[in-house]
Enzyme design. Sequence first.
Site, PDB file in Angstrom:
ATOM      1  N   GLY A  33       0.839  -1.189   0.000  1.00  0.00           N
ATOM      2  CA  GLY A  33       0.000   0.000   0.000  1.00  0.00           C
ATOM      3  C   GLY A  33       0.871   1.235   0.000  1.00  0.00           C
ATOM      4  O   GLY A  33       2.065   1.149   0.277  1.00  0.00           O
ATOM      5  N   CYS A  38       5.395  -6.121   1.434  1.00  0.00           N
ATOM      6  CA  CYS A  38       5.767  -4.706   1.448  1.00  0.00           C
ATOM      7  C   CYS A  38       5.118  -3.970   2.636  1.00  0.00           C
ATOM      8  O   CYS A  38       5.460  -4.233   3.775  1.00  0.00           O
ATOM      9  CB  CYS A  38       5.404  -4.076   0.106  1.00  0.00           C
ATOM     10  N   TYR A  39       4.153  -3.088   2.404  1.00  0.00           N
ATOM     11  CA  TYR A  39       3.486  -2.419   3.538  1.00  0.00           C
ATOM     12  C   TYR A  39       2.910  -3.463   4.498  1.00  0.00           C
ATOM     13  O   TYR A  39       2.921  -3.278   5.719  1.00  0.00           O
ATOM     14  CB  TYR A  39       2.383  -1.487   3.030  1.00  0.00           C
ATOM     15  N   HIS A  49       7.864  -7.411  -4.054  1.00  0.00           N
ATOM     16  CA  HIS A  49       6.546  -7.803  -4.573  1.00  0.00           C
ATOM     17  C   HIS A  49       6.612  -9.139  -5.333  1.00  0.00           C
ATOM     18  O   HIS A  49       6.979  -9.148  -6.501  1.00  0.00           O
ATOM     19  CB  HIS A  49       6.000  -6.708  -5.489  1.00  0.00           C
ATOM     20  N   GLU A  53       4.205 -10.796  -6.478  1.00  0.00           N
ATOM     21  CA  GLU A  53       3.104 -10.936  -7.439  1.00  0.00           C
ATOM     22  C   GLU A  53       3.418 -10.361  -8.811  1.00  0.00           C
ATOM     23  O   GLU A  53       2.693 -10.627  -9.765  1.00  0.00           O
ATOM     24  CB  GLU A  53       1.831 -10.291  -6.869  1.00  0.00           C
ATOM     25  N   SER A  72     -24.762  -9.309 -25.953  1.00  0.00           N
ATOM     26  CA  SER A  72     -24.173  -8.315 -26.848  1.00  0.00           C
ATOM     27  C   SER A  72     -23.224  -8.954 -27.851  1.00  0.00           C
ATOM     28  O   SER A  72     -22.810  -8.314 -28.808  1.00  0.00           O
ATOM     29  CB  SER A  72     -23.400  -7.283 -26.028  1.00  0.00           C
ATOM     30  N   GLY A  73     -22.861 -10.203 -27.597  1.00  0.00           N
ATOM     31  CA  GLY A  73     -21.884 -10.853 -28.465  1.00  0.00           C
ATOM     32  C   GLY A  73     -20.475 -10.714 -27.920  1.00  0.00           C
ATOM     33  O   GLY A  73     -19.541 -11.332 -28.411  1.00  0.00           O
ATOM     34  N   GLY A  74     -20.304  -9.869 -26.869  1.00  0.00           N
ATOM     35  CA  GLY A  74     -18.997  -9.738 -26.222  1.00  0.00           C
ATOM     36  C   GLY A  74     -18.712 -10.956 -25.347  1.00  0.00           C
ATOM     37  O   GLY A  74     -19.594 -11.784 -25.127  1.00  0.00           O
ATOM     38  N   VAL A  75     -17.477 -11.037 -24.852  1.00  0.00           N
ATOM     39  CA  VAL A  75     -17.066 -12.219 -24.088  1.00  0.00           C
ATOM     40  C   VAL A  75     -17.947 -12.430 -22.845  1.00  0.00           C
ATOM     41  O   VAL A  75     -18.473 -13.522 -22.628  1.00  0.00           O
ATOM     42  CB  VAL A  75     -15.596 -12.086 -23.608  1.00  0.00           C
ATOM     43  N   ASP A  76     -18.116 -11.359 -22.047  1.00  0.00           N
ATOM     44  CA  ASP A  76     -18.787 -11.534 -20.758  1.00  0.00           C
ATOM     45  C   ASP A  76     -20.243 -11.964 -20.908  1.00  0.00           C
ATOM     46  O   ASP A  76     -20.676 -12.939 -20.286  1.00  0.00           O
ATOM     47  CB  ASP A  76     -18.708 -10.248 -19.931  1.00  0.00           C
ATOM     48  N   SER A  77     -20.993 -11.253 -21.745  1.00  0.00           N
ATOM     49  CA  SER A  77     -22.411 -11.615 -21.850  1.00  0.00           C
ATOM     50  C   SER A  77     -22.566 -12.978 -22.536  1.00  0.00           C
ATOM     51  O   SER A  77     -23.497 -13.719 -22.236  1.00  0.00           O
ATOM     52  CB  SER A  77     -23.218 -10.526 -22.561  1.00  0.00           C
ATOM     53  N   LYS A 132     -11.155 -11.494 -15.676  1.00  0.00           N
ATOM     54  CA  LYS A 132     -11.389 -11.660 -17.114  1.00  0.00           C
ATOM     55  C   LYS A 132     -10.752 -12.943 -17.672  1.00  0.00           C
ATOM     56  O   LYS A 132     -11.364 -13.664 -18.451  1.00  0.00           O
ATOM     57  CB  LYS A 132     -10.819 -10.447 -17.854  1.00  0.00           C
TER      58      LYS A 132
END
Length: 517
Positions: A59, A86-87, A174, A176, A228-233, A373
């Site tokens: 942080g 770290c923090y 870090h 990560e 919508s044709g997008g990945v998520d929907s 995602k």
Amino acid sequence: MFDNLHQERVLILDFGSQTTQLIARRVRESRVYCEIHPFNMELARIKEFQPKGLILSGGPSSVHDEGAPLPDPEIFTLGIPILGICYGMQLMAHLLGGAVEKALHREYGPADIDLDLPGDVFSDIEKEGVRVWMSHGDRILKLPTDFVTMAHSTNSPAAAMGDPKRNFYGVQFHPEVAHTPCGKDILDNFLFHICRCRPAWTMKSFVESEIEAVRKKVGDDRVICALSGGVDSSVVAVLLHKALGEQLHCIFVNNGLLRKGEAETVQRVFRDHFEMNLIYIDASAEFLDRLHTVSDPERKRKIIGNLFIEVFEREAAKIDGAHWLAQGTLYPDVIESVSFKGPSAVIKTHHNVGGLPERMKLQLIEPLRELFKDEVRLVGRELGLPERIIMRHPFPGPGLAIRMIGELSAPNLEILREADAVIQEEIEASGWYDHVWQAFAVLLPVRSVGVMGDERTYDQVIALRAVESVDAMTADWARLPYEVLAKISNRIINEVKGVNRVVYDISSKPPSTIEWE
Ligand code: XMP
């Protein structure tokens, strides 16, 4: 209460670092379920969550700052392993009897550490010259009670510390980030050797448990999904279809601002292949009518958003017994709303169906709200969605309207759509599709002189935009090979009537944006 208590989970307390989400993604990549919660999560809630381990993120604060974020000190009495990053490490020292001081020099960037106590979180890691990524102003002056130094660097006498008896560890660097090559091994050592987690979080297990949860929640009701044709929907639709079959009703609105072939693809995939209840609404005329002569981008967005809701509401009202609206909310949207001081990474989101659930008295169902995602893509693959949809570039809700600078008109829309189709084809054929974040055409409100045969032309200009990015927050123009650029330019000028010039946009974000409007 926590909705889905996945079998084994780790809790990440967020102290505001830019990389908190990365910690979570690394943990999930190791197939351990984890969640990010604010640093001041109540002890009772932490106990209820039943974590097998706790990670304290980095942080921007110093433990000496007034109002520095501190967790409930009782977390150290829960008897579960804790890793401070770290923090997170500094506050461990601060709260457990050690001391933290301002370092003379802020340490930022690569550093090499040598191990003083191999094993534990450092199992199977080189003992000397281990490359790590540092980013801190404070450092540990005195170790907390019962802790030993596990690693040091020139600048940090305690680059890592631990109390192996209590399973408390702290790293100044870090693990990560990709700049710490052994970081994944360190996190894995913590998860598997110290917390004794098993790698049980897979997308297969997610799909199975989610299907069951959805069935329980929805019962015999009907669910509406805006596709919508997008990945998520798309992933939401297929997942819900698997859980609910005929109870799911998808609505796809063609607003006339879609890419070439988009409406046909969506119908082919979802109606023909997956055999879903798909309601296809061609509202292009209505949209174009309202957008006629509008040139201000924010007005375009407003008109499109409002009309979408209108059309959607009208169609949804025809479905009897629907009490649920499905939405493709992802985990980063959820974290934003719980982070203590603004989001740990602001991600621009555009909710096309915002406000709808309340107005239509529908309850929300958000089956992806626990996923990042990349996990959504894995779920899509697990459910047999075509690769072309899974890896699809993002496409803005207002579509081609915000890629046509100035006034919108039907003939110009056709020019833009054709030019865009050439770009899609060539970016794919050249093998660049998966390397770029987005690639598209922008139609400029400019005419320029050209020659075609013996004739002088006075035609329009297409700008090609292709960017590389990881989250759309920042982006750089893609260094597409000259041959690819040449091919795209030649094809657009030869095949798209009304265009006699193509230019390449070489601006990065910031200070530019990805879209032109
Ligand atoms: P900018 O242009 O802000 O875009 O760099 C960042 C990302 O957001 C997308 N974008 C939109 N998506 N509705 C959307 O659904 C919008 O109004 C909108 N504006 C920008 C853009 O395509 C990029 O991925």
